[in-house]
Design an enzyme around this catalytic site. Structure first.
Site, PDB file in Angstrom:
ATOM      1  N   GLY A  19       2.883   2.804   5.670  1.00 27.24           N
ATOM      2  CA  GLY A  19       3.144   1.211   5.035  1.00 27.24           C
ATOM      3  C   GLY A  19       4.651   1.359   6.463  1.00 27.24           C
ATOM      4  O   GLY A  19       4.874   0.766   7.183  1.00 27.24           O
TER       5      GLY A  19
ATOM      6  N   GLY B   7       1.042  -1.391   0.299  1.00 27.97           N
ATOM      7  CA  GLY B   7      -0.519  -0.001   0.158  1.00 27.97           C
ATOM      8  C   GLY B   7       0.619   1.102  -0.065  1.00 27.97           C
ATOM      9  O   GLY B   7       1.831   1.175  -0.533  1.00 27.97           O
ATOM     10  N   SER B   8       0.423   2.173   0.817  1.00 28.41           N
ATOM     11  CA  SER B   8       1.266   3.382   0.102  1.00 28.41           C
ATOM     12  C   SER B   8       2.066   3.268   1.514  1.00 28.41           C
ATOM     13  O   SER B   8       3.105   2.589   2.332  1.00 28.41           O
ATOM     14  CB  SER B   8       0.262   4.821   0.751  1.00 28.41           C
ATOM     15  OG  SER B   8       0.029   4.772   2.567  1.00 28.41           O
TER      16      SER B   8
ATOM     17  N   GLU C 259       4.343   9.929  -6.172  1.00 31.02           N
ATOM     18  CA  GLU C 259       3.663   8.654  -6.754  1.00 31.02           C
ATOM     19  C   GLU C 259       2.123   9.186  -7.285  1.00 31.02           C
ATOM     20  O   GLU C 259       1.363   9.754  -6.406  1.00 31.02           O
ATOM     21  CB  GLU C 259       3.397   7.428  -6.439  1.00 31.02           C
ATOM     22  CG  GLU C 259       3.089   6.216  -6.947  1.00 31.02           C
ATOM     23  CD  GLU C 259       3.390   5.524  -6.251  1.00 31.02           C
ATOM     24  OE1 GLU C 259       4.024   4.452  -6.718  1.00 31.02           O
ATOM     25  OE2 GLU C 259       2.830   5.083  -4.992  1.00 31.02           O
TER      26      GLU C 259
ATOM     27  N   GLN D 260      -9.315   8.255  -6.642  1.00 32.21           N
ATOM     28  CA  GLN D 260      -8.286   8.783  -7.443  1.00 32.21           C
ATOM     29  C   GLN D 260      -8.560   9.733  -8.101  1.00 32.21           C
ATOM     30  O   GLN D 260      -7.679   9.738  -8.635  1.00 32.21           O
ATOM     31  CB  GLN D 260      -8.324   7.000  -7.512  1.00 32.21           C
ATOM     32  CG  GLN D 260      -6.888   6.703  -8.147  1.00 32.21           C
ATOM     33  CD  GLN D 260      -5.524   7.463  -7.171  1.00 32.21           C
ATOM     34  OE1 GLN D 260      -5.647   6.646  -6.184  1.00 32.21           O
ATOM     35  NE2 GLN D 260      -4.601   8.394  -7.783  1.00 32.21           N
TER      36      GLN D 260
ATOM     37  N   CYS E  92       2.219   0.058  -9.071  1.00 35.47           N
ATOM     38  CA  CYS E  92       3.559   0.653  -8.502  1.00 35.47           C
ATOM     39  C   CYS E  92       4.491   0.001  -9.605  1.00 35.47           C
ATOM     40  O   CYS E  92       5.495   1.054  -9.564  1.00 35.47           O
ATOM     41  CB  CYS E  92       3.343  -0.254  -6.838  1.00 35.47           C
ATOM     42  SG  CYS E  92       3.823  -2.313  -6.687  1.00 35.47           S
TER      43      CYS E  92
ATOM     44  N   GLU F  29       5.627  -3.598   0.639  1.00 41.00           N
ATOM     45  CA  GLU F  29       5.397  -3.227  -0.882  1.00 41.00           C
ATOM     46  C   GLU F  29       4.746  -1.255  -0.676  1.00 41.00           C
ATOM     47  O   GLU F  29       3.491  -1.828  -0.554  1.00 41.00           O
ATOM     48  CB  GLU F  29       5.225  -3.676  -1.564  1.00 41.00           C
ATOM     49  CG  GLU F  29       6.917  -5.549  -1.657  1.00 41.00           C
ATOM     50  CD  GLU F  29       7.504  -5.278  -2.172  1.00 41.00           C
ATOM     51  OE1 GLU F  29       7.536  -3.337  -2.938  1.00 41.00           O
ATOM     52  OE2 GLU F  29       8.388  -5.928  -1.624  1.00 41.00           O
TER      53      GLU F  29
END
Length: 481
Positions: A228, A223-224, A380, A328, A281, A247
């Site tokens: 994380g 995730g983000s 990102e 989003q 990602c 991740e």
């Protein structure tokens, strides 16, 4: 209401939310239960109780269960792929491909059950033998994102079960449908009660319960970056400390050199930047192009982008589906405006689109005149937005490529063996692509990055054992006759 799966039973909840199709917001796929704190605690208790027997089950038993899961997934590929595309928004061919990959992952780890290996070594001391073995950890909390709603759960669940752990699976709120179907398949595979548990709902409830429970041995999170880091801090601060695998995304470069075949470079860039609506990602959002080919590349890229069809994910001929949801989409639009405010030139795209059904449609955006210090080149975006950054030569392109807080995937398009070899050695990323999109990876080899992209052992392939097991070294004295 579609239910959670706890302790071998389908369990209702007090709360449920609709699962909305981003290609057609009038299409509701169903109402999916949201687990409470009590539900989550019950699931953790069930997994804890089930661990002893499952961890000591035969490798044949585990193989048979995982193989049954793989067979069922692959036999229902059309059904599952269409569901995935309806709820997440990636095109139907992409949805079908993701389901196939999930089945292949379970096939691979079914085989790994039968390939569990250790070492037997002589000691430096006479009469002593040494054995090195791997053992399961216990209850594993798995937290997965919305952009790969069946493949990422598969590459976490399959090794967890294969190595003898029990599972609490918390999927992303946006994509409960694929998770629920996967849970149904696992429930019918012969897996004993409590070994696998599905708890759908809010991370603020389920995730936090996992982080606070002393019965959770490890957590694997995708995730983000912000979440994380919170997961990592909680796992290392707990007593006892928990193993953690993270991740957390990327800002992946693709270098295009003067000697590149331009058609190859454009196809690599289009696939990397815009397929799956840029919601990967491993997507390449920084296209670093050297001076000699830059203008021709931008012209060819712009022409190719005009041929991309943005429409309903399940409609034949669609190249790019909708953005996953309004939140989003708003983020993508903010970054497009930000790029313009920073002085970048929006060459094409970045516009809201109307289609036959109401959905979150956005034309893919390409920026030029981008400096690598701009926010659109640093942060990102997770949408169909790409930037072209000019470089004088290979050396400067490599420097720009590595100038990022992330390090997941990095690509180069060149016909030079010298530059390809140098790039593979010197690009600061966990995965390197040469004349290939940055966003295509195999299921039987390690997945993961460095710097701000990943933390902890790699996912997928045989390297998954590094996270889902712990190593034990045993010494035994054998009296010399």
């Amino acid at each position: 209401m579609t239910l959670n799966y706890i302790a071998g039973e389908w369990t209702a909840a007090a709360d449920a939310v609709p699962n909305v199709n981003p290609s057609d917001t009038n299409d509701i796929l169903g109402d999916y239960a949201h687990a409470s704190l009590l539900d989550t605690e019950r699931a953790i208790d069930a997994a804890s109780r089930a661990f002893r027997n499952w961890s000591r089950s035969s490798i044949q038993t585990r193989h048979d269960c995982l193989n049954a899961i793989a067979t069922e997934i692959l036999s229902r590929k059309e059904e599952l792929g269409r569901l995935l595309s309806r709820e997440e928004g990636k095109t139907l061919p992409e949805g079908l491909g993701e389901v196939a990959r999930a089945g292949q992952i379970f096939q691979f780890f079914a085989g790994e059950c039968l390939r569990l290996a250790g070492e037997k070594l002589p000691s430096v001391r006479a009469g002593v033998d040494v054995e090195i073995t791997r053992e399961p950890l216990g209850v594993i909390g798995l937290i997965t994102p919305w952009n790969f709603p069946i493949a990422i759960p598969a590459w976490k669940i399959a090794p967890a079960l294969a190595y003898g752990n029990t599972v609490i699976f918390k999927p992303a709120e946006l994509v409960p449908g694929s998770a629920h179907k996967l849970a149904e398949i696992i429930a019918h595979s012969g897996i004993p009660s409590g070994v696998f548990n599905l708890v759908m709902g809010r991370g603020s409830i389920i995730g936090e319960a996992m982080l606070k429970s002393s019965k959770i041995a490890a957590i694997s999170f995708t995730g983000s970056v912000t979440t994380g880091k919170h997961v990592a801090q909680a796992c290392t601060a707990s007593d006892p400390m928990r193993k953690v695998q993270l991740e957390m995304g990327g800002k992946n470069p693709m270098v295009v050199l003067d000697d590149a075949e331009i058609d190859v470079a454009v196809e690599c860039a289009v696939n990397s930047s815009f397929f799956s609506t840029g919601q990967r990602c491993t997507a390449s959002s920084r296209l670093i192009v050297t001076d000699g080919i830059r203008d021709a590349f931008v012209a060819a890229m712009t022409k190719r982008m005009t041929s991309l069809v943005v429409d309903d994910a399940c409609k034949a001929g669609t190249n790019i589906g909708p953005v996953v949801d309004q939140r989003q989409l708003d983020q993508d639009l903010r970054y497009i405006r930000l790029g313009q405010d920073e002085g970048a030139r929006l060459v094409t795209g970045g516009k809201l689109l109307k289609r036959d059904t109401p959905g979150f449609y956005l034309s893919p955006a390409l920026f030029t005149e981008v400096d690598n210090r701009m926010r659109i080149a640093r942060e990102e975006i997770f949408g169909p937005v790409a930037t072209v950054i000019r470089a004088k030569n290979y050396e400067e392109a490599l420097e720009i490529a590595n100038d990022t807080p992330f390090g997941l995937s990095s690509g180069i398009c060149t016909t030079s063996l010298k530059y390809a070899s140098h790039f593979k050695r010197n690009a600061q990323a966990g995965m390197i692509m040469v004349n290939l999109p940055t966003a295509g990876v195999d299921y039987h080899v390690p997945f993961g990055g460095r710097k701000g992209s990943s933390y902890g052992p790699r996912e997928q392939g045989r390297y998954a054992a590094e996270f889902y097991t712990t190593v034990k070294t045993s010494y035994s004295f054998e009296e010399i006759a």
